[in-house]
Design a protein around this motif. Structure first.
Motif, PDB file in Angstrom:
ATOM      1  N   MET A 338       0.829  -1.215   0.000  1.00  0.00           N
ATOM      2  CA  MET A 338       0.000   0.000   0.000  1.00  0.00           C
ATOM      3  C   MET A 338       0.862   1.263   0.000  1.00  0.00           C
ATOM      4  O   MET A 338       0.594   2.217  -0.738  1.00  0.00           O
ATOM      5  N   PHE A 339       1.914   1.279   0.826  1.00  0.00           N
ATOM      6  CA  PHE A 339       2.805   2.442   0.865  1.00  0.00           C
ATOM      7  C   PHE A 339       3.435   2.668  -0.520  1.00  0.00           C
ATOM      8  O   PHE A 339       3.492   3.797  -1.003  1.00  0.00           O
ATOM      9  N   SER A 340       3.914   1.573  -1.128  1.00  0.00           N
ATOM     10  CA  SER A 340       4.559   1.678  -2.447  1.00  0.00           C
ATOM     11  C   SER A 340       3.588   2.220  -3.480  1.00  0.00           C
ATOM     12  O   SER A 340       3.942   3.075  -4.309  1.00  0.00           O
ATOM     13  N   LYS A 341       2.361   1.714  -3.431  1.00  0.00           N
ATOM     14  CA  LYS A 341       1.332   2.181  -4.364  1.00  0.00           C
ATOM     15  C   LYS A 341       1.097   3.681  -4.190  1.00  0.00           C
ATOM     16  O   LYS A 341       1.034   4.442  -5.163  1.00  0.00           O
ATOM     17  N   LYS A 347       4.208  10.203  -7.401  1.00  0.00           N
ATOM     18  CA  LYS A 347       5.267  10.522  -8.360  1.00  0.00           C
ATOM     19  C   LYS A 347       4.797  10.403  -9.805  1.00  0.00           C
ATOM     20  O   LYS A 347       5.615  10.470 -10.735  1.00  0.00           O
ATOM     21  N   LYS A 348       3.484  10.218  -9.953  1.00  0.00           N
ATOM     22  CA  LYS A 348       2.882  10.071 -11.290  1.00  0.00           C
ATOM     23  C   LYS A 348       3.489   8.889 -12.063  1.00  0.00           C
ATOM     24  O   LYS A 348       3.612   8.928 -13.284  1.00  0.00           O
ATOM     25  N   SER A 349       3.883   7.852 -11.311  1.00  0.00           N
ATOM     26  CA  SER A 349       4.457   6.645 -11.943  1.00  0.00           C
ATOM     27  C   SER A 349       3.820   5.385 -11.363  1.00  0.00           C
ATOM     28  O   SER A 349       4.522   4.510 -10.832  1.00  0.00           O
ATOM     29  N   PRO A 350       2.495   5.272 -11.411  1.00  0.00           N
ATOM     30  CA  PRO A 350       1.839   4.110 -10.777  1.00  0.00           C
ATOM     31  C   PRO A 350       2.291   2.780 -11.382  1.00  0.00           C
ATOM     32  O   PRO A 350       2.219   1.742 -10.713  1.00  0.00           O
ATOM     33  N   THR A 353       4.827   0.532  -9.450  1.00  0.00           N
ATOM     34  CA  THR A 353       4.487  -0.145  -8.192  1.00  0.00           C
ATOM     35  C   THR A 353       4.670  -1.647  -8.301  1.00  0.00           C
ATOM     36  O   THR A 353       5.333  -2.270  -7.466  1.00  0.00           O
ATOM     37  N   GLU A 354       4.089  -2.232  -9.332  1.00  0.00           N
ATOM     38  CA  GLU A 354       4.157  -3.695  -9.479  1.00  0.00           C
ATOM     39  C   GLU A 354       5.597  -4.159  -9.661  1.00  0.00           C
ATOM     40  O   GLU A 354       6.022  -5.172  -9.085  1.00  0.00           O
ATOM     41  N   LYS A 355       6.372  -3.415 -10.443  1.00  0.00           N
ATOM     42  CA  LYS A 355       7.779  -3.769 -10.649  1.00  0.00           C
ATOM     43  C   LYS A 355       8.541  -3.716  -9.328  1.00  0.00           C
ATOM     44  O   LYS A 355       9.370  -4.587  -9.026  1.00  0.00           O
ATOM     45  N   PHE A 356       8.257  -2.671  -8.546  1.00  0.00           N
ATOM     46  CA  PHE A 356       8.934  -2.502  -7.251  1.00  0.00           C
ATOM     47  C   PHE A 356       8.598  -3.655  -6.311  1.00  0.00           C
ATOM     48  O   PHE A 356       9.491  -4.257  -5.697  1.00  0.00           O
ATOM     49  N   ILE A 357       7.314  -3.980  -6.196  1.00  0.00           N
ATOM     50  CA  ILE A 357       6.882  -5.059  -5.299  1.00  0.00           C
ATOM     51  C   ILE A 357       7.479  -6.389  -5.747  1.00  0.00           C
ATOM     52  O   ILE A 357       7.962  -7.182  -4.920  1.00  0.00           O
ATOM     53  N   ASN A 358       7.464  -6.654  -7.034  1.00  0.00           N
ATOM     54  CA  ASN A 358       8.039  -7.902  -7.550  1.00  0.00           C
ATOM     55  C   ASN A 358       9.533  -7.981  -7.254  1.00  0.00           C
ATOM     56  O   ASN A 358      10.052  -9.045  -6.891  1.00  0.00           O
ATOM     57  N   ARG A 359      10.203  -6.849  -7.388  1.00  0.00           N
ATOM     58  CA  ARG A 359      11.659  -6.835  -7.170  1.00  0.00           C
ATOM     59  C   ARG A 359      12.011  -7.115  -5.716  1.00  0.00           C
ATOM     60  O   ARG A 359      12.894  -7.935  -5.437  1.00  0.00           O
ATOM     61  N   GLU A 387      14.542   2.083 -11.755  1.00  0.00           N
ATOM     62  CA  GLU A 387      13.682   0.901 -11.638  1.00  0.00           C
ATOM     63  C   GLU A 387      14.506  -0.344 -11.303  1.00  0.00           C
ATOM     64  O   GLU A 387      14.206  -1.455 -11.729  1.00  0.00           O
ATOM     65  N   GLU A 388      15.556  -0.139 -10.518  1.00  0.00           N
ATOM     66  CA  GLU A 388      16.403  -1.248 -10.079  1.00  0.00           C
ATOM     67  C   GLU A 388      17.170  -0.801  -8.842  1.00  0.00           C
ATOM     68  O   GLU A 388      17.252   0.394  -8.545  1.00  0.00           O
ATOM     69  N   PHE A 389      17.710  -1.774  -8.112  1.00  0.00           N
ATOM     70  CA  PHE A 389      18.578  -1.480  -6.976  1.00  0.00           C
ATOM     71  C   PHE A 389      20.025  -1.696  -7.401  1.00  0.00           C
ATOM     72  O   PHE A 389      20.288  -2.394  -8.381  1.00  0.00           O
ATOM     73  N   PRO A 390      20.970  -1.108  -6.669  1.00  0.00           N
ATOM     74  CA  PRO A 390      22.382  -1.282  -7.057  1.00  0.00           C
ATOM     75  C   PRO A 390      22.762  -2.759  -7.128  1.00  0.00           C
ATOM     76  O   PRO A 390      22.315  -3.565  -6.306  1.00  0.00           O
ATOM     77  N   LYS A 391      23.566  -3.111  -8.115  1.00  0.00           N
ATOM     78  CA  LYS A 391      24.029  -4.489  -8.240  1.00  0.00           C
ATOM     79  C   LYS A 391      24.810  -4.895  -7.004  1.00  0.00           C
ATOM     80  O   LYS A 391      24.710  -6.023  -6.525  1.00  0.00           O
ATOM     81  N   ASN A 392      25.587  -3.969  -6.481  1.00  0.00           N
ATOM     82  CA  ASN A 392      26.304  -4.192  -5.227  1.00  0.00           C
ATOM     83  C   ASN A 392      25.395  -3.747  -4.087  1.00  0.00           C
ATOM     84  O   ASN A 392      25.289  -2.570  -3.785  1.00  0.00           O
ATOM     85  N   GLN A 393      24.737  -4.724  -3.467  1.00  0.00           N
ATOM     86  CA  GLN A 393      23.746  -4.364  -2.441  1.00  0.00           C
ATOM     87  C   GLN A 393      24.384  -3.774  -1.195  1.00  0.00           C
ATOM     88  O   GLN A 393      23.707  -3.115  -0.406  1.00  0.00           O
TER      89      GLN A 393
END
Length: 774
Positions: A338-341, A347-350, A353-359, A387-393
């Motif tokens: 819900m927070f992510s949504k 940010k006008k980028s709904p 959300t799904e990509k973020f949750i899946n990731r 739309e991604e996190f750093p490869k080096n976490q």
């Protein structure tokens, strides 16, 4: 219409010796308090100036300031209304007039204070946000528990057993604090049901955002209708002149909104104020007792009003009488979603959300961080652009730590206790790394206060300040420990006097940091060799991955991992033979699809098929995979058939039907005429599904399974009876897992020389190409 009977107004006018002209203005003014002064003057057929002159004298008679005080007529109305109520205490009409009058006053003051509430509470701008976000847009309902975890008494050994039992369910990254959360309540539900609340929580748990949300919506009567919310940042209040108490501080704020102190006093008496005191933990030590005393005074003097205080968990030593203590829980998956949504919608980028949750759902470490609303905000900000996190976490964890150790307090201008504040960010990280390394392996990462005490004392003892002033060491140790627990929430009290790192991810990161920061090359080699001992322990897997990414050169670590892989094979010749077969079988696989790493995928597939007796989602990559999985499944079911007692009729009947179906599929998917012919012969020997096949399997099952095995070995090189004992199966699984760990390290942001990569590629039987065993 609010109306005090004219007859009573005339009586009061006479009682207070008003002149006829004053009486006329007094009665007309209070007969309909909703009318403006200008309208009343017109009714009296006099000028506004003459009306004001008469009323000035009236106000003076009733001891109401006649200056430029807003709401004088309302004050006069309530003063007379109070007299009326006292004169007729049992009159229902009087009761209704009073209630309506209070309700209208509440609405009026809500309206006058709305701009102030919106300015204080309507927006949030934290971390590196370029512009503020409306609280209403981002707010996610919080869950609260009445069970304060740090006050639960339990033995360390008992808590360790509970954690170990949880690990047996393969839930390895769960948050220890969630073990005892108990019943969760809606935060808004709790606010409605309890008039005095202390909301406790870790840094970034969402306490202030929740309080701001309550303020904004209570001001609009959408939460707790009929109350005027007063939001006070205790961090800001502490900086006021010490001669000013809380009540006077609030009165000064209200005057700026054209609300006079008499109206505030009236609402206090009528218990219509909702006090929202934010950030008790942000009050400096020298001001703490004074602020506590003032809150205590106002909450006792006006005890029928509502009060909510927020405070960090470890800073909540003082007990307020008659207040319910409750703890804000970590976010659940539903709250994270819900927070992510809400975030990406603002940010006008709904669509993100799904990509973020899946990731984050695919990464246990990141998922664990997302349970903290502050860190979830950071994750959303990081994900927003690429739309991604750093490869080096490790870089992501470092940014999260930077938020908790420095940015969060700095962004809100919060000052913390002196000793801990003098430690630089690097020194804090060194100290936390020392504690993490000392506590990681033992007791599932749980530790007593004395363990932290010892590590802090040893660290503080060698600092310049301690060398010059050894008498301050003990004082500094206590101050650092208390500050460390209270301020950034990286170490948390999970039960009375039992602690852990708040997130397993951060514990792993600090252990890795300790290893990487070992500067002496020979000493670091020894540390890495000690790390290699834990290669098959699931608790250390993420540490290996992080260390490989954090080292300037990971050659030595990669070679150590490869050495551990080789040891597993060298200690068991049967395993060596199996791996030779695995290599041979994987090399023979063909596919109609163009797949660059087919051999690597094949090795993973056949390992899972034979050792773990399961297929994986890469099965459709090759027709060979489909056929071999059907053949092996048929063999395994047939062996089970002749080993199952006759009395289990239903199970045997089902399995028999399964074998008939599998045989049809094997024949259909087979491209070899010779194999197809053999399979047809074997199928014809099976009884039909319409007859009782139990007796047949009891007498003929072993022979049929043996012939079937020989056929698929001859034509498909599959179905060998390896005769592995339990210890060998365990060793093979460890071999597979360590190979997988090696692949993860090499495909992370890991610096390894070409020479070592070539060496690993040439000698590893499960190649390091990235493969998926899901």
């Amino acid at each position: 219409m609010l109306s005090i009977p004219r007859s009573y107004l005339e009586f009061i006018a006479n009682q207070n010796h008003l002149t006829e002209l004053q009486k006329e203005a007094f009665v007309e003014r209070l007969a309909d308090i909703e009318l403006s002064d200008l309208v009343v003057a017109k009714i009296l057929n006099i000028s506004r100036e003459r009306y004001s002159s008469r009323m000035t004298k009236v106000y003076k008679k009733f001891n109401i300031s006649s200056g430029n005080t807003p709401g004088k007529s309302k004050l006069l109305f309530f003063k007379v209304l109070d007299m009326y109520q006292n004169a007729y205490p049992s009159d229902k009409q009087v009761y209704e007039i009073v209630n309506n009058a209070i309700e209208i006053l509440v609405q009026e003051i809500q309206s006058k204070t709305r701009a102030l509430i919106n300015e204080k509470c309507g927006f949030m701008q934290i971390l590196d946000m370029s512009k503020p976000i409306e609280v209403e847009d981002i707010f996610t309902e919080v869950k609260i528990t009445k069970q304060i975890l740090s006050k639960r008494r339990i033995e360390l050994s008992d808590l360790v057993k509970i954690v170990q039992q949880r690990h047996q369910t393969n839930d390895l990254k769960f948050n220890i604090s969630r073990l005892f959360e108990g019943v969760k309540f809606s935060g808004l539900e709790l606010v409605e049901n309890y008039s005095k609340l202390i909301l406790l929580g870790r840094p970034g748990a969402g306490k202030t955002t929740f309080l701001k949300y309550v303020a904004v919506f209570a001001n609009k009567s959408e939460i707790l209708p009929g109350y005027v919310p007063i939001f006070i940042s205790l961090k800001d209040f502490q900086n006021q002149d010490h001669q000013i108490d809380l009540k006077e501080y609030i009165e000064n704020e209200l005057i700026s909104c054209e609300v006079n102190k008499e109206s505030f006093e009236l609402l206090l008496r009528e218990a219509k104020i909702l006090f929202l005191f934010d950030g008790l933990d942000e009050v400096r030590k020298e001001n703490f007792n004074r602020v506590i005393r003032l809150i205590k005074e106002i909450s006792q003097t006006y005890s029928k009003n509502r009060f909510i205080i927020t405070c960090r968990l470890a800073a909540s030593e003082y007990k307020f009488e008659n207040f319910l203590e409750a703890e804000v829980c970590e976010f659940t998956k539903e709250q994270i979603s819900m927070f992510s949504k809400n975030w990406f919608a603002t940010k006008k980028s709904p669509q993100k959300t799904e990509k973020f949750i899946n990731r984050i759902s695919k990464d246990e470490e990141i998922s664990e961080l997302a349970t903290n609303p502050l860190l979830l905000t950071l994750l959303c900000m990081v994900f927003e652009d690429s739309e991604e996190f750093p490869k080096n976490q490790a870089e992501l964890y470092q940014e999260g730590l930077d938020v908790l150790l420095r940015k969060w307090d700095v962004s809100r201008a919060v000052e913390r206790p002196e000793t801990y504040r003098k430690l630089s960010k690097n020194k804090k990280e060194d100290l936390l790394s020392k504690i993490a390394y000392a506590t990681f392996e033992k007791d599932e990462g749980l530790f007593k206060r004395r363990t932290i005490d010892y590590q802090i004392r040893e660290y503080i003892y060698n600092l310049p300040r301690s060398i010059s002033s050894p008498e301050d060491v003990e004082l500094d140790c206590n101050s650092v420990l208390d500050s460390m627990i209270a301020q950034h929430g990286l170490i948390t009290e999970v039960a009375k006097d039992i602690f852990s790192f708040s997130h397993r991810t951060f514990h792993e990161y600090f252990v890795s940091l300790k290893i990487v920061k070992t500067l002496d090359p020979e000493e670091q080699k020894k540390v890495l060799e000690s790390l290699a001992i834990h290669i098959t322990d699931y608790r250390w897997q993420e540490v290996f991955s992080l260390v490989s990414c954090m080292l300037p050169n990971a050659d030595y670590l990669i070679r150590l991992i490869k050495h551990e892989i080789d040891k597993i094979v060298q200690e068991n010749k049967k395993i060596d033979s199996f791996l030779d077969w695995l290599n041979e079988k994987s090399s023979s696989v063909k596919s109609s699809k163009s797949i660059g790493n087919l051999k690597a995928i094949s090795q993973v597939f056949y390992f899972n098929l034979v050792i773990r007796k399961r297929t994986i989602k890469t099965q459709t990559e090759s027709e060979d995979f489909i056929l071999d999985s059907e053949l092996v499944t048929t063999l395994n079911v047939s062996i089970s058939m002749h080993n199952t007692p006759l009395k289990e009729a239903d199970t045997l009947l089902k399995w028999h039907k399964d074998i008939l179906s599998l045989m049809r599929q094997c024949i259909e998917h087979n491209a070899s005429a010779e194999l197809k012919e053999e399979l047809i012969k074997l199928k014809e020997k099976l009884p039909s599904k319409t007859v009782d096949s139990r007796e047949w399997w009891a007498h003929n099952g072993l022979d049929w399974s043996t012939r079937f095995r020989n056929v698929i070995i001859q034509y498909r090189n599959i179905g060998h009876d390896w005769g592995f004992v339990e210890s060998e199966i365990k060793a093979l699984k460890e071999y597979y897992d360590v190979n997988k760990l090696l692949s993860i390290c090499l495909h992370g942001d890991c610096y390894v020389s070409r020479e070592v990569r070539k060496e690993i590629n040439a000698s590893t039987l499960l190649p390091i190409e990235k493969y998926d065993d899901g």
